[in-house]
Design a protein around this motif. Structure first.
Motif, mmCIF file in Angstrom:
data_model
loop_
_atom_site.group_PDB
_atom_site.id
_atom_site.type_symbol
_atom_site.label_atom_id
_atom_site.label_comp_id
_atom_site.label_asym_id
_atom_site.label_seq_id
_atom_site.Cartn_x
_atom_site.Cartn_y
_atom_site.Cartn_z
ATOM 1 N N ALA A 1 -30.277 17.907 26.624
ATOM 2 C CA ALA A 1 -30.513 18.512 25.312
ATOM 3 C C ALA A 1 -29.706 19.793 25.150
ATOM 4 C CB ALA A 1 -32.011 18.795 25.131
ATOM 5 N N GLU A 2 -29.649 20.578 26.189
ATOM 6 C CA GLU A 2 -28.875 21.821 26.154
ATOM 7 C C GLU A 2 -27.385 21.549 25.964
ATOM 8 O OE1 GLU A 2 -29.897 23.840 29.719
ATOM 9 O OE2 GLU A 2 -31.964 24.272 29.077
ATOM 10 N N ALA A 3 -26.950 20.354 26.378
ATOM 11 C CA ALA A 3 -25.548 19.965 26.201
ATOM 12 C C ALA A 3 -25.283 19.420 24.799
ATOM 13 C CB ALA A 3 -25.160 18.919 27.241
ATOM 14 N N GLY A 4 -26.362 19.332 23.980
ATOM 15 C CA GLY A 4 -26.187 18.917 22.591
ATOM 16 C C GLY A 4 -26.406 17.448 22.311
ATOM 17 N N ALA B 1 -31.576 13.139 23.760
ATOM 18 C CA ALA B 1 -32.260 13.953 24.768
ATOM 19 C C ALA B 1 -33.144 15.006 24.108
ATOM 20 C CB ALA B 1 -31.240 14.625 25.685
ATOM 21 N N MET B 2 -32.690 15.543 22.981
ATOM 22 C CA MET B 2 -33.523 16.495 22.242
ATOM 23 C C MET B 2 -34.827 15.823 21.821
ATOM 24 S SD MET B 2 -30.656 18.241 19.788
ATOM 25 C CE MET B 2 -29.182 19.019 20.468
ATOM 26 N N PHE B 3 -34.692 14.579 21.333
ATOM 27 C CA PHE B 3 -35.904 13.854 20.958
ATOM 28 C C PHE B 3 -36.789 13.609 22.167
ATOM 29 C CE2 PHE B 3 -38.164 9.821 20.944
ATOM 30 C CZ PHE B 3 -39.097 10.092 19.946
ATOM 31 N N ASN B 4 -36.196 13.140 23.254
ATOM 32 C CA ASN B 4 -36.984 12.836 24.450
ATOM 33 C C ASN B 4 -37.700 14.061 24.995
ATOM 34 O OD1 ASN B 4 -36.268 10.115 24.446
ATOM 35 N ND2 ASN B 4 -34.463 10.449 25.734
ATOM 36 N N LEU C 1 -37.156 20.866 18.373
ATOM 37 C CA LEU C 1 -36.253 19.892 18.981
ATOM 38 C C LEU C 1 -36.076 18.664 18.086
ATOM 39 C CD1 LEU C 1 -37.531 20.240 22.627
ATOM 40 C CD2 LEU C 1 -35.135 20.531 21.944
ATOM 41 N N PHE C 2 -37.172 18.191 17.496
ATOM 42 C CA PHE C 2 -37.082 17.056 16.585
ATOM 43 C C PHE C 2 -36.194 17.385 15.389
ATOM 44 C CE2 PHE C 2 -41.558 15.512 17.982
ATOM 45 C CZ PHE C 2 -41.010 14.844 19.069
ATOM 46 N N GLU C 3 -36.321 18.606 14.884
ATOM 47 C CA GLU C 3 -35.512 18.988 13.730
ATOM 48 C C GLU C 3 -34.028 19.054 14.108
ATOM 49 O OE1 GLU C 3 -35.610 22.054 9.950
ATOM 50 O OE2 GLU C 3 -36.969 22.380 11.636
ATOM 51 N N GLN C 4 -33.733 19.613 15.265
ATOM 52 C CA GLN C 4 -32.345 19.666 15.716
ATOM 53 C C GLN C 4 -31.769 18.262 15.864
ATOM 54 O OE1 GLN C 4 -32.512 21.895 19.374
ATOM 55 N NE2 GLN C 4 -32.545 23.892 18.346
ATOM 56 N N ALA C 5 -32.549 17.380 16.484
ATOM 57 C CA ALA C 5 -32.083 16.010 16.689
ATOM 58 C C ALA C 5 -31.947 15.260 15.366
ATOM 59 C CB ALA C 5 -33.048 15.271 17.616
ATOM 60 N N ALA C 6 -32.876 15.502 14.456
ATOM 61 C CA ALA C 6 -32.827 14.837 13.148
ATOM 62 C C ALA C 6 -31.563 15.214 12.394
ATOM 63 C CB ALA C 6 -34.065 15.201 12.327
ATOM 64 N N ALA D 1 -36.385 11.054 15.861
ATOM 65 C CA ALA D 1 -36.752 12.439 15.575
ATOM 66 C C ALA D 1 -37.170 12.604 14.120
ATOM 67 C CB ALA D 1 -35.588 13.369 15.906
ATOM 68 N N MET D 2 -36.487 11.909 13.214
ATOM 69 C CA MET D 2 -36.857 11.976 11.795
ATOM 70 C C MET D 2 -38.286 11.493 11.584
ATOM 71 S SD MET D 2 -33.375 10.514 10.029
ATOM 72 C CE MET D 2 -31.762 11.171 10.516
ATOM 73 N N THR D 3 -38.640 10.421 12.279
ATOM 74 C CA THR D 3 -39.987 9.860 12.159
ATOM 75 C C THR D 3 -41.036 10.867 12.618
ATOM 76 O OG1 THR D 3 -39.099 7.656 12.600
ATOM 77 C CG2 THR D 3 -41.462 7.936 12.835
ATOM 78 N N TYR D 4 -40.850 11.406 13.809
ATOM 79 C CA TYR D 4 -41.831 12.337 14.366
ATOM 80 C C TYR D 4 -41.832 13.674 13.632
ATOM 81 C CZ TYR D 4 -43.195 9.458 18.354
ATOM 82 O OH TYR D 4 -43.721 8.471 19.149
#
Length: 208
Positions: free
Chosen positions: A71-74, A78-81, A102-107, A114-117
């Motif tokens: 996630a830190e690598a972008g 992984a952000m979602f997970n 994290l969900f917002e970043q991934a979305a 991520a959009m769902t959650y």
């Protein structure tokens, strides 16, 4: 080609050809080596293997750490997970604020899960303020990308009048119908419930 890339490709090849057993364990070992060399996708994949106990002993704490590395690598998945682990208190303390972030970043990077959650958290006010319109806009985007859960959630939102002056059964019917067409098994039950309360005018609007 960098060592991490080579190891990752070897791990994926074994994973695709593997039916379990020794090949799966070899894949996990290669995936770990690639992840430890700094390969983001490998870190996410090895995190998933630890998360679900595939080729390695299940270890939520280690899974969370590898997800965090990726996630830190972008990496959006992984952000979602990592957000999911934080939301469910897997491998560490529960943190809804971090999960929502994290969900917002991934979305924003196009991750449909991520959009769902994120929509659910915004709708319920988990991890931050309630944002009905923004939640629905994320679900709308997810539905456009083919996610039947987002379409179903939009049906629930309209049927319940969430963020609106009153329920909109016509719009709810349209979203449940779309979710059903997309393969959502729960949508049929909701359509049956709506059918019992629709007015004649609402039926005409749906048919029209």
């Amino acid at each position: 080609m960098a060592e991490g890339d080579v190891l990752f490709e070897q791990a994926v090849a074994l994973l695709l050809d593997s039916e379990g057993g020794e090949s799966l364990m070899k894949s996990a070992a290669l995936m770990r080596r690639a992840a430890d060399s700094g390969h983001a996708a490998a870190a996410n994949n090895f995190g998933a293997m630890l998360h679900h106990g595939r080729g390695v002993h299940q270890d939520f704490t280690a899974a969370r750490a590898y997800y965090a590395q990726a996630a830190e690598a972008g990496l959006a998945p992984a952000m979602f997970n990592l957000g999911f682990m934080k939301l469910r208190a897997l491998g560490g303390e529960k943190n809804e604020i971090d999960a929502r972030r994290l969900f917002e970043q991934a979305a924003h990077l196009g991750e449909v899960n991520a959009m769902t959650y994120l929509g659910v958290m915004m709708m319920t006010g988990a991890g931050g303020p309630r944002e009905f319109e923004t939640a629905q806009s994320w679900w709308d985007k997810g539905a456009e990308l083919g996610d039947n859960r987002c379409a179903f959630n939009l049906g629930i939102a309209h049927a319940g009048g969430h963020g609106q002056d009153q329920p909109d059964f016509v719009e709810a019917w349209r979203w449940f119908s779309r979710a059903q067409d997309m393969g959502n098994r729960s949508a049929e039950t909701e359509l049956e419930r709506l059918a019992s309360v629709l007015t004649e005018d609402e039926r005409k609007r749906i048919e029209g």
